[in-house]
Design a protein around this motif. Sequence first.
Motif, PDB file in Angstrom:
ATOM      1  N   ARG A   1     -38.561   9.765  18.605  1.00 34.36           N
ATOM      2  CA  ARG A   1     -39.442   9.261  19.724  1.00 34.36           C
ATOM      3  C   ARG A   1     -40.267  10.314  20.075  1.00 34.36           C
ATOM      4  O   ARG A   1     -41.484  10.153  20.680  1.00 34.36           O
ATOM      5  CB  ARG A   1     -38.479   8.776  20.612  1.00 34.36           C
ATOM      6  CG  ARG A   1     -37.854   7.381  20.353  1.00 34.36           C
ATOM      7  CD  ARG A   1     -36.866   6.831  21.456  1.00 34.36           C
ATOM      8  NE  ARG A   1     -37.589   6.873  22.588  1.00 34.36           N
ATOM      9  CZ  ARG A   1     -37.047   6.575  23.853  1.00 34.36           C
ATOM     10  NH1 ARG A   1     -35.562   6.641  23.956  1.00 34.36           N
ATOM     11  NH2 ARG A   1     -37.526   6.421  24.905  1.00 34.36           N
ATOM     12  N   PHE A   2     -39.930  11.588  20.458  1.00 37.31           N
ATOM     13  CA  PHE A   2     -40.387  12.825  21.063  1.00 37.31           C
ATOM     14  C   PHE A   2     -41.589  13.128  20.147  1.00 37.31           C
ATOM     15  O   PHE A   2     -42.560  13.390  20.730  1.00 37.31           O
ATOM     16  CB  PHE A   2     -39.425  13.941  20.997  1.00 37.31           C
ATOM     17  CG  PHE A   2     -39.976  14.919  21.815  1.00 37.31           C
ATOM     18  CD1 PHE A   2     -39.490  15.197  23.151  1.00 37.31           C
ATOM     19  CD2 PHE A   2     -40.900  15.957  21.361  1.00 37.31           C
ATOM     20  CE1 PHE A   2     -39.859  16.211  23.998  1.00 37.31           C
ATOM     21  CE2 PHE A   2     -41.436  17.088  21.892  1.00 37.31           C
ATOM     22  CZ  PHE A   2     -41.023  17.349  23.490  1.00 37.31           C
ATOM     23  N   LEU A   3     -41.475  13.028  19.063  1.00 38.30           N
ATOM     24  CA  LEU A   3     -42.406  13.639  17.882  1.00 38.30           C
ATOM     25  C   LEU A   3     -43.346  12.779  17.616  1.00 38.30           C
ATOM     26  O   LEU A   3     -44.681  12.851  17.456  1.00 38.30           O
ATOM     27  CB  LEU A   3     -41.824  14.045  16.799  1.00 38.30           C
ATOM     28  CG  LEU A   3     -40.853  15.202  16.818  1.00 38.30           C
ATOM     29  CD1 LEU A   3     -40.306  15.832  15.564  1.00 38.30           C
ATOM     30  CD2 LEU A   3     -41.774  16.569  17.279  1.00 38.30           C
ATOM     31  N   ALA A   4     -43.075  11.326  18.167  1.00 39.34           N
ATOM     32  CA  ALA A   4     -44.151  10.178  17.701  1.00 39.34           C
ATOM     33  C   ALA A   4     -44.905   9.838  18.853  1.00 39.34           C
ATOM     34  O   ALA A   4     -45.774   9.206  19.005  1.00 39.34           O
ATOM     35  CB  ALA A   4     -43.239   9.053  17.300  1.00 39.34           C
ATOM     36  N   ALA A   5     -44.566  10.465  20.013  1.00 42.29           N
ATOM     37  CA  ALA A   5     -45.363  10.433  21.407  1.00 42.29           C
ATOM     38  C   ALA A   5     -46.782  10.767  21.210  1.00 42.29           C
ATOM     39  O   ALA A   5     -47.162  11.714  20.153  1.00 42.29           O
ATOM     40  CB  ALA A   5     -44.822  11.092  22.551  1.00 42.29           C
ATOM     41  N   ALA A   6     -47.869  10.422  22.058  1.00 41.43           N
ATOM     42  CA  ALA A   6     -49.233  10.634  21.909  1.00 41.43           C
ATOM     43  C   ALA A   6     -49.289  12.154  22.328  1.00 41.43           C
ATOM     44  O   ALA A   6     -50.332  12.753  21.783  1.00 41.43           O
ATOM     45  CB  ALA A   6     -50.024   9.797  22.856  1.00 41.43           C
TER      46      ALA A   6
END
Length: 133
Positions: A69-74
Amino acid sequence: MSNEMMKNWNEYKPTKTVWLWSAVGAAGLTMIVGFTAGGWMTSSTAAERTQASTELAVATLAADICSNRFLAAADADAKLAALKETDSWKQDTFIEEGGWVTFANMEKPVDGAAELCASRLMAASPSATDSGA
């Protein structure tokens, strides 16, 4: 002399007391060896180990979800840079405060997940935050 020893051994008849204490000694020795070297454990120890293993599994799963989730955030590149600038003993707090290890319908973060997530993210490169990765 050997024959005499064999004869004495064959004629030996232990008393009930000797039999009893021999059995008690053998049982005691079996338990000592079983619990120290044989891997035996009490039910409470087994329950503790099962609970610890379950908590570690949940924390590991939560850390996997957190890092994805962290790495997929904008704004992942900026957040990752901020995490890497944070002191190592505060990185888990950074992750917890960001809400990365608190999931739907939960009041508190998953125990142990923030530290695991932070260590995974510290190993991530900024290129891992690209959505094509």
